[in-house]
Design an enzyme around this catalytic site. Structure first.
Site, PDB file in Angstrom:
ATOM      1  N   GLU A   1      46.410  24.949  -9.267  1.00 15.06           N
ATOM      2  CA  GLU A   1      46.301  24.702 -10.713  1.00 15.06           C
ATOM      3  C   GLU A   1      46.857  25.860 -11.527  1.00 15.06           C
ATOM      4  O   GLU A   1      47.299  25.669 -12.645  1.00 15.06           O
ATOM      5  CB  GLU A   1      44.838  24.451 -11.097  1.00 15.06           C
ATOM      6  CG  GLU A   1      44.639  23.980 -12.536  1.00 15.06           C
ATOM      7  CD  GLU A   1      44.771  25.084 -13.563  1.00 15.06           C
ATOM      8  OE1 GLU A   1      45.353  24.826 -14.642  1.00 15.06           O
ATOM      9  OE2 GLU A   1      44.322  26.209 -13.304  1.00 15.06           O
TER      10      GLU A   1
ATOM     11  N   ASP B   1      42.382  26.309  -6.053  1.00 15.28           N
ATOM     12  CA  ASP B   1      43.065  27.572  -5.738  1.00 15.28           C
ATOM     13  C   ASP B   1      42.354  28.811  -6.272  1.00 15.28           C
ATOM     14  O   ASP B   1      41.723  28.801  -7.311  1.00 15.28           O
ATOM     15  CB  ASP B   1      44.525  27.551  -6.222  1.00 15.28           C
ATOM     16  CG  ASP B   1      44.684  27.128  -7.679  1.00 15.28           C
ATOM     17  OD1 ASP B   1      43.872  26.307  -8.164  1.00 15.28           O
ATOM     18  OD2 ASP B   1      45.617  27.614  -8.337  1.00 15.28           O
TER      19      ASP B   1
HETATM   20 ZN   LIG Z   1      42.489  30.272 -14.174  1.00 19.51          ZN
HETATM   21 ZN   LIG Z   2      40.859  27.644 -13.894  1.00 21.05          ZN
END
Ligand SMILES: [Zn+2]
Ligand SMILES: [Zn+2]
Length: 399
Positions: A138, A80
């Site tokens: 994440e 991401d």
């Molecule tokens: Zn980060």
């Molecule tokens: Zn990261």
């Protein structure tokens, strides 16, 4: 015998840079990594790796079958981008307004595709299988949990896992792979202070949520400084305060958001308990009420000693012993820890900074960029960790 992955990875460098720049120009936010997932799935398929898509919404999983029987080892990258407007003159700058790969996850994806390429070339000799996990979301949004809920680690169940984060405050090519605590546990806290609104000139008829908030903000600063053992690590940050509508109106509510970072569950409990005690006391004393929500984002990253030994040996082979260094545990969090609850594993840091080239802006900064010569190093490090585990992981005495 282990493979000489570093020199093989250097040959792949142009491909790694091209993957990274393609991803950098087309960053996608958490759980929207569809273009990224597509690139990953197509690249893995070309390597004759079995591919599963839509694992944890936009996640992709590849399975490389080794030519000889053995355990499964997992390698993981996150995909991401972040809601940041990139400030860069680079030809490969983000083409998506307001979205940017400011944490280096574009590099993580490129390096894991590189490791998949390297390992697939040696698949016939591998005594076991390799699971490549490309994780969405994440950045605090639960991508690891989403993949686990989708059965990521049910079949096959890996016997070990490795992952790494590029780290711009470490010089290019330095590796940190150390046993024990590496990254903190993170909680998000949300507080709504509820008073009673009124006229700005008639405070005695109201309960001023802003005045109550002022007391709360200063009291919360005493938790880490006065209640946590100074030998322990903890952070409590209030990141947003929103309240009030006009100069002559007493605010009825104020909303606060913040985060707590800790390593030890006991310290986390102390911080949360003191938070509630202070909110109770101040609200009661000032005639207000409050709502508190605590969201457990990720547990701490704590590396398994045995698996870390394998990662260190791989690092020594890839970058040389003098470039493998200790690093103080970081207060940032990483949901790689969700896998660590289930699989003995090691999460490494890989230095990617190069101040001489101006490539040393911190992570999550609009000018973040890293030294791309790190990409073959990371690909080789991941491939080497996996191979070493398959060859040696179960051969050690007592294992
Ligand atoms: Zn980060
Ligand atoms: Zn990261």
């Amino acid at each position: 015998m282990t493979t000489e992955f570093r020199s093989e990875a250097e040959v792949l460098a142009p491909q790694l840079v091209s993957w990274r720049r393609d991803l950098h120009q087309h960053p996608e936010l958490a759980f929207r990594e569809t273009r990224t997932a597509d690139l990953v799935a197509r690249s893995l398929s070309r390597l004759d790796i079995e591919v599963r898509t839509h694992v944890g919404r936009t996640g992709v999983v590849g399975l490389l079958r080794g030519g000889r029987p053995g355990p499964t080892v997992m390698l993981r990258a996150d995909m991401d981008g972040l809601p940041i407007q990139e400030n860069s003159d680079a030809p490969y700058a983000s083409q998506v307004p307001g979205v940017m790969h400011a944490c280096g996850h574009d590099g993580h994806v490129a390096m894991l595709l590189g490791a998949a390429t390297l390992l697939s070339e040696h698949a016939a000799d591998l005594p076991g299988d390799v699971l490549f996990v490309f994780q969405p979301a994440e950045e605090g949004l639960g991508g690891a949990s989403a993949m686990l809920a989708d059965g990521l680690l049910t079949d096959p169940m890996p016997a070990a896992a490795f992952g790494l984060h590029l780290w711009n405050t470490m010089p290019m090519g330095r590796v940190c792979a150390q046993a024990g605590p590496m990254m903190a546990a993170a909680d998000v806290i949300q507080v709504v202070v509820r008073g009673r609104g009124g006229h700005g000139a008639l405070p005695h008829e109201a309960v001023d949520a802003i005045a109550v908030t002022g007391q709360i903000l200063s009291a919360l600063q005493t938790i880490v400084s006065r209640n946590v053992d100074p030998q322990e690590m903890a952070v409590l940050t209030i990141g947003t305060v929103h309240g009030g509508t006009a100069f002559n109106i007493i605010a009825e509510t104020v909303a606060l958001e913040g985060t707590i970072r800790t390593f030890s569950p006991a310290v986390r409990e102390t911080v949360l308990t003191r938070l509630k005690v202070l909110l109770d006391g101040i609200a009661a004393g000032m005639g207000a009420r409050y709502d508190l929500k605590v969201q457990d984002v990720a547990p701490a990253v704590v590396n398994d000693p045995g698996i870390t030994e394998i990662a260190r040996a791989a690092a020594v082979q890839v970058v040389g012993a003098t470039s493998v260094a200790w690093h103080a545990p970081l207060m940032v969090s990483e949901d790689f820890s969700e896998y660590q609850r289930l699989v003995p594993s090691c999460y490494m840091l890989l230095g990617s900074g190069n101040p001489a080239l101006g490539l040393d802006a911190p992570h999550h900064n609009p000018r973040f960029d890293f030294d791309e010569t790190v990409l073959p190093v990371g690909a080789a490090l991941l491939a080497m960790s996996a191979e070493r585990f398959l060859i040696e992981g179960f051969a050690r005495p007592g294992a």
